[in-house]
Design an enzyme around this catalytic site. Structure first.
Site, PDB file in Angstrom:
ATOM      1  N   PRO A 272      -2.045  -3.213  -2.518  1.00 23.88           N
ATOM      2  CA  PRO A 272      -0.597  -3.237  -2.246  1.00 23.88           C
ATOM      3  C   PRO A 272      -0.063  -1.812  -2.085  1.00 23.88           C
ATOM      4  O   PRO A 272       0.000  -1.052  -3.054  1.00 23.88           O
ATOM      5  CB  PRO A 272      -0.014  -3.928  -3.477  1.00 23.88           C
ATOM      6  CG  PRO A 272      -1.026  -3.714  -4.552  1.00 23.88           C
ATOM      7  CD  PRO A 272      -2.365  -3.640  -3.893  1.00 23.88           C
ATOM      8  N   ASP A 448      -1.654   3.010  -4.292  1.00 26.49           N
ATOM      9  CA  ASP A 448      -2.011   1.641  -4.680  1.00 26.49           C
ATOM     10  C   ASP A 448      -1.134   1.251  -5.867  1.00 26.49           C
ATOM     11  O   ASP A 448      -1.269   1.795  -6.963  1.00 26.49           O
ATOM     12  CB  ASP A 448      -3.497   1.593  -5.054  1.00 26.49           C
ATOM     13  CG  ASP A 448      -4.003   0.183  -5.319  1.00 26.49           C
ATOM     14  OD1 ASP A 448      -3.172  -0.704  -5.599  1.00 26.49           O
ATOM     15  OD2 ASP A 448      -5.232  -0.034  -5.255  1.00 26.49           O
ATOM     16  N   HIS A 449      -0.244   0.268  -5.624  1.00 30.46           N
ATOM     17  CA  HIS A 449       0.722  -0.091  -6.663  1.00 30.46           C
ATOM     18  C   HIS A 449       0.076  -0.816  -7.844  1.00 30.46           C
ATOM     19  O   HIS A 449       0.723  -1.014  -8.884  1.00 30.46           O
ATOM     20  CB  HIS A 449       1.822  -0.967  -6.072  1.00 30.46           C
ATOM     21  CG  HIS A 449       3.172  -0.728  -6.677  1.00 30.46           C
ATOM     22  ND1 HIS A 449       3.364  -0.032  -7.848  1.00 30.46           N
ATOM     23  CD2 HIS A 449       4.412  -1.097  -6.276  1.00 30.46           C
ATOM     24  CE1 HIS A 449       4.647   0.021  -8.146  1.00 30.46           C
ATOM     25  NE2 HIS A 449       5.321  -0.632  -7.195  1.00 30.46           N
ATOM     26  N   ARG A 450      -1.195  -1.230  -7.724  1.00 33.48           N
ATOM     27  CA  ARG A 450      -1.899  -1.787  -8.869  1.00 33.48           C
ATOM     28  C   ARG A 450      -2.235  -0.695  -9.879  1.00 33.48           C
ATOM     29  O   ARG A 450      -2.349  -0.952 -11.080  1.00 33.48           O
ATOM     30  CB  ARG A 450      -3.194  -2.467  -8.421  1.00 33.48           C
ATOM     31  CG  ARG A 450      -3.019  -3.644  -7.490  1.00 33.48           C
ATOM     32  CD  ARG A 450      -4.358  -4.132  -6.955  1.00 33.48           C
ATOM     33  NE  ARG A 450      -5.054  -3.095  -6.201  1.00 33.48           N
ATOM     34  CZ  ARG A 450      -6.246  -3.256  -5.641  1.00 33.48           C
ATOM     35  NH1 ARG A 450      -6.886  -4.412  -5.773  1.00 33.48           N
ATOM     36  NH2 ARG A 450      -6.818  -2.275  -4.957  1.00 33.48           N
TER      37      ARG A 450
END
Length: 478
Positions: A272, A448-450
């Site tokens: 994401p 990466d939003h994770r």
């Protein structure tokens, strides 16, 4: 032991190795040897292009080249024999055990060659189970009474040629053959690049082969002929229909471009992405670039704004080490890394590649400049090794060299962040309470939003901007 058996044992086959990390195929770009040439252990015999880079392959044998199994421009599966070498040429001519007109069968339990193994990643792995698709029979092609032309051997192996009941009459001029046209792989590629259908070409080569000259002749514009009056009853072309076939080109997607496309799709739809932007006054950084060019410690090194942006990125990561991580989907773990392998996106004639500088976070500015210069030069020459493109943790893409303000970069697969460095332009800027002309750029950080939430990503980008606005922070923060 029969003579044919002895000859077969002398002929050693060099198979396409896995020159990357799990790659399944490679394209033969150039042969440096030909049948009859003497080769030695370690001598470069050909150059191949994988999905990652162009690589030169060394011979693991001493001997005389007996046969090249593929032409230049052909993509070959890993584990497929590409060249045969006669390792005992003094014993007389070597002949394969199988008949000359039959497909070559792989050697059974052949011992490893005594020569040195090629120094390549994954060399020596079991051959690929992939087999070449057998050619379909051409019922309209008569059997040839004379020996088969050498250039057609690879085409005819594995394909049945059916002879007609009665011999075909001799045609006064070459005719377009029925079924699949006969042409060598480079000729097929040329026809595809020029948008020519091989089935429409009358072959002039031996045994009905379509030659390069045939393709060029078909692609040449037809000679002008005085127009003849058309019948009044001729129906006009349908309104609005345009023939675009002659104005389009189709190029096969392969090699670096194919790998890049697959990687970008996987990255875009797996991680994401979040992208944040910041505009910053880099006037002081640009002045520092000019000062460093005169510094004796930087003599002979290429000093440019990208060097200081890279250093600022590394210092900011040192202040926020949590951003330097990777997502392990299989084990559902976050892997935090205590090293930074800094990738530099480089545009090359073969497509976009992202080699990286190993342990960039602990290198001095002169050493970073040296390795950055070597990385870019090697990439432009097409000589980047697969190892140089693996293991990256974060990346910089310098879109400013194209005059672009910024963009929304896609993460390199497996990495946590990518920084886009935009063009540096002279703009009106409020400086010390007054509007002045200052050198300004825009940075974009995708992450990466994770792994990185909005707060951490914002702090990282803000620190990069703060260093570029006041580069003395390279000392106080570094």
């Amino acid at each position: 032991m029969t003579a044919s058996t002895a000859g077969a044992q002398r002929l050693r086959e060099f198979k396409m190795p896995d020159v990357g990390e799990g790659l399944t195929e490679a394209e033969i770009l150039k042969w440096y040897v030909q049948p009859g040439d003497t080769v030695t252990d370690g001598q470069v015999i050909c150059e191949v292009e994988t999905a990652k880079a162009a690589v030169e392959l060394p011979s693991p044998f001493d001997g005389v080249v007996h046969a090249l199994h593929f032409d230049e421009g052909v993509t070959v599966d890993v584990g497929t024999a590409i060249i045969s070498v006669d390792t005992d040429p003094g014993a007389g001519p070597a002949e394969p055990a199988a008949a000359a007109d039959a497909p070559a069968a792989p050697a059974e339990e052949e011992p490893e060659p005594k020569g040195r193994q090629a120094v390549l990643v994954g060399y020596g792995a079991a051959p690929s189970a992939t087999k070449r698709r057998a050619r379909k029979a051409q019922p309209g092609v008569p059997a040839q009474p004379e020996p088969v032309h050498a250039g057609l051997q690879a085409e005819l192996n594995g394909r049945a040629v059916v002879a007609p009941v009665a011999p075909a009459p001799v045609a006064p001029a070459p005719a377009v053959p029925a079924g699949r046209p006969l042409a060598k792989p480079p000729v097929r590629k040329l026809a595809k690049d020029l948008g020519i259908d091989l089935a429409t070409i009358a072959p002039t080569g031996p045994d009905g082969i379509i030659t390069r000259e045939d393709v060029h002749a078909a692609a040449a514009p037809a000679p002008s002929v005085a127009p003849s009056p058309e019948p009044e009853a001729a129906a006009p072309a349908e309104a609005g229909v345009v023939d675009t076939g002659a104005r389009e080109r189709r190029v096969p997607v392969k090699g670096v471009r194919k790998a890049t496309a697959q990687a970008m799709v996987n990255s875009a739809f797996t991680a994401p992405h979040v992208t944040e932007f910041i505009t910053v006054d880099v006037t002081r950084t640009m002045k520092l670039v000019q000062e460093l060019k005169q510094d004796p410690d930087m003599a002979g090194l290429r000093v440019n704004p990208l060097l200081l942006v890279a250093k600022a990125f590394l210092v900011a990561i040192k202040r926020h080490p949590e951003v330097n991580a990777a997502w392990d989907e299989a084990n559902q773990e976050i892997v935090y890394k205590d090293y930074v392998n800094l990738g530099i996106a480089a545009a090359t004639p073969r497509g976009l590649i992202v080699p990286n500088i190993k342990d960039a976070g602990v290198k001095t500015l002169p050493r970073l400049a040296e390795e950055l210069g070597e990385l870019v030069a090697t990439a432009r020459e097409g000589k980047t090794s697969p190892a140089a493109m693996s293991g990256g943790t974060v990346t910089i893409t310098n879109v400013g060299v194209f005059g672009v303000d910024t963009g929304t970069p896609i993460l390199n697969p497996g990495e946590s962040a990518i920084l886009a460095f935009g063009a540096v332009k002279l703009q009106p800027w409020v400086h010390k309470g007054k509007v002045k002309a200052r050198q300004v750029t825009t940075l974009a950080l995708s992450f990466d939003h994770r792994l990185i939430d909005g707060e951490l990503g914002s702090k990282l980008l803000a620190d990069i901007a703060a260093i570029l606005e006041h580069p003395k922070r390279l000392i106080t923060w570094g």
